[in-house]
Design a protein around this motif. Structure first.
Motif, mmCIF file in Angstrom:
data_model
loop_
_atom_site.group_PDB
_atom_site.id
_atom_site.type_symbol
_atom_site.label_atom_id
_atom_site.label_comp_id
_atom_site.label_asym_id
_atom_site.label_seq_id
_atom_site.Cartn_x
_atom_site.Cartn_y
_atom_site.Cartn_z
ATOM 1 N N ARG A 1 40.715 -8.602 8.074
ATOM 2 C CA ARG A 1 39.429 -8.693 7.367
ATOM 3 C C ARG A 1 38.306 -8.263 8.306
ATOM 4 N N LEU A 2 38.435 -7.031 8.788
ATOM 5 C CA LEU A 2 37.526 -6.496 9.794
ATOM 6 C C LEU A 2 36.073 -6.562 9.341
ATOM 7 N N HIS A 3 35.818 -6.418 8.044
ATOM 8 C CA HIS A 3 34.451 -6.470 7.532
ATOM 9 C C HIS A 3 33.827 -7.840 7.783
ATOM 10 N N ILE A 4 34.623 -8.908 7.650
ATOM 11 C CA ILE A 4 34.101 -10.253 7.904
ATOM 12 C C ILE A 4 33.913 -10.481 9.404
ATOM 13 N N VAL A 5 34.867 -10.002 10.205
ATOM 14 C CA VAL A 5 34.743 -10.086 11.662
ATOM 15 C C VAL A 5 33.455 -9.406 12.115
ATOM 16 N N ALA A 6 33.189 -8.231 11.559
ATOM 17 C CA ALA A 6 32.016 -7.460 11.966
ATOM 18 C C ALA A 6 30.711 -8.158 11.598
ATOM 19 N N ILE A 7 30.618 -8.660 10.360
ATOM 20 C CA ILE A 7 29.349 -9.264 9.949
ATOM 21 C C ILE A 7 29.103 -10.587 10.682
ATOM 22 N N ALA A 8 30.178 -11.330 11.002
ATOM 23 C CA ALA A 8 30.008 -12.574 11.759
ATOM 24 C C ALA A 8 29.527 -12.276 13.176
ATOM 25 N N ALA A 9 30.149 -11.287 13.831
ATOM 26 C CA ALA A 9 29.752 -10.942 15.192
ATOM 27 C C ALA A 9 28.318 -10.421 15.233
ATOM 28 N N LEU A 10 27.966 -9.559 14.281
ATOM 29 C CA LEU A 10 26.602 -9.027 14.235
ATOM 30 C C LEU A 10 25.594 -10.111 13.884
ATOM 31 N N GLY A 11 25.998 -11.075 13.057
ATOM 32 C CA GLY A 11 25.117 -12.198 12.751
ATOM 33 C C GLY A 11 24.807 -13.010 13.995
ATOM 34 N N THR A 12 25.826 -13.286 14.801
ATOM 35 C CA THR A 12 25.624 -14.024 16.050
ATOM 36 C C THR A 12 24.716 -13.247 16.987
ATOM 37 N N LEU A 13 24.973 -11.945 17.113
ATOM 38 C CA LEU A 13 24.158 -11.100 17.979
ATOM 39 C C LEU A 13 22.702 -11.091 17.524
ATOM 40 N N THR A 14 22.495 -11.025 16.217
ATOM 41 C CA THR A 14 21.142 -10.906 15.669
ATOM 42 C C THR A 14 20.369 -12.211 15.756
#
Length: 300
Positions: free
Chosen positions: A18-31
């Motif tokens: 579920r790479l899309h969820i991994v990506a949005i979670a990581a970017l959310g933390t970064l942001t």
């Protein structure tokens, strides 16, 4: 032929993890870590990416029945390699704890809580209850809490542990308004995904809103959550302390509200849901670019 095979493997890997969820979670933390502390927490974004990768991978193992019914890409691969997938997921989790504890000890209790929540979500560990995923209301709430832990709590507890003050202009009331906005918006994602998964959820005994009330009512709930997140942002900006640079994120639920209505008329699919998640990740990435370029509204 080789390129086609490689593309097929990459598609399967992206779906399984579920790479899309991994990506949005990581970017959310970064942001949000950057907004709240003034520094981009690249390392913590990597931790979050791994944590969501592990939980999603293990979830694929226990969701074989409903994923098969819903025709989710990669389900056949997981069924054939179930033991290997479990070893990879559990091994990555176990090895990550000593490493990340050395780097950021403050997040260890929260990581334990996150993975216990994920385990209880996936497996029937709670007495008289079973697994959280089957529970009406609580399945979506548990997933949203997972996002709150990783996206907000990880960077804030690390900043506090390292003696880093909140960024200029950021206060705890602002953080509170942001969390309320994010929580409602994230819950709308959960209900939209449940609309896609309604058939499989019914087969697996998962009491999602779509499975219990039908797609029409669940769609109304999803729309209501998106609108509620917009209302919270508007109130927070007009009468509260929410700054423009956070309020502008209201564009995301408005865009999603428009797209979901269109997708549902065409027949909501897995590709639609994944596309919405990638859209959210893309908006977060664009947010960083906007600030780096010094475009209007950065300092408001």
């Amino acid at each position: 032929m080789t390129q086609t095979r490689t593309a097929g493997w990459l598609s399967t890997l992206a779906s399984i993890s579920r790479l899309h969820i991994v990506a949005i979670a990581a970017l959310g933390t970064l942001t949000f870590g950057w907004i709240f502390t003034g520094a981009r927490p690249w390392g913590l974004a990597a931790v979050v990416a791994l944590d969501w990768f592990v939980v999603n991978l293990l979830n694929r193992v226990v969701d074989l029945e409903e994923d098969t019914t819903n025709r989710i890409v990669g389900t056949a691969f997981v069924a054939r390699h179930k033991r290997g997938v479990l070893v990879v997921g559990l091994g990555a989790m176990a090895l990550s704890f000593p490493l990340f504890h050395l780097l950021w000890p403050a997040i260890t209790p929260w990581r334990i809580g996150y993975h216990l929540l994920g385990t209880a979500y996936n497996w029937p560990l709670l007495p008289w209850v079973g697994r959280i995923k089957t529970l009406y209301f609580w399945k979506n709430t548990a997933s949203a809490v997972g996002f709150l832990i990783t996206v907000f709590i990880y960077p804030l507890v690390v900043a506090a542990d390292e003696g880093v003050a909140l960024a200029d202009g950021i206060t705890w009331p602002i953080i509170g308004w942001t969390v309320a906005f994010f929580l409602l918006f994230e819950l709308s994602y959960e209900v939209v995904y449940d609309l896609r998964d309604a058939e499989g959820d019914r087969a697996a005994g998962v009491h999602s809103y779509a499975a219990v009330h039908g797609e029409r009512t669940a769609g109304t709930i999803a729309n209501g959550l998106m609108l509620a997140s917009v209302v919270v942002a508007v109130i927070g900006w007009t009468v509260g302390p929410l700054p423009w640079r956070i309020f502008i994120m209201v564009a995301a639920p408005l865009m999603q509200l428009f797209l979901v209505r269109r997708f549902r008329r065409a027949g909501l699919s897995s590709a639609h849901c994944i596309g919405l998640t990638w859209l959210g990740a893309g908006l977060l990435a664009t947010y960083h670019l906007w600030v780096e370029l010094g475009l209007p509204g950065v300092d408001l």
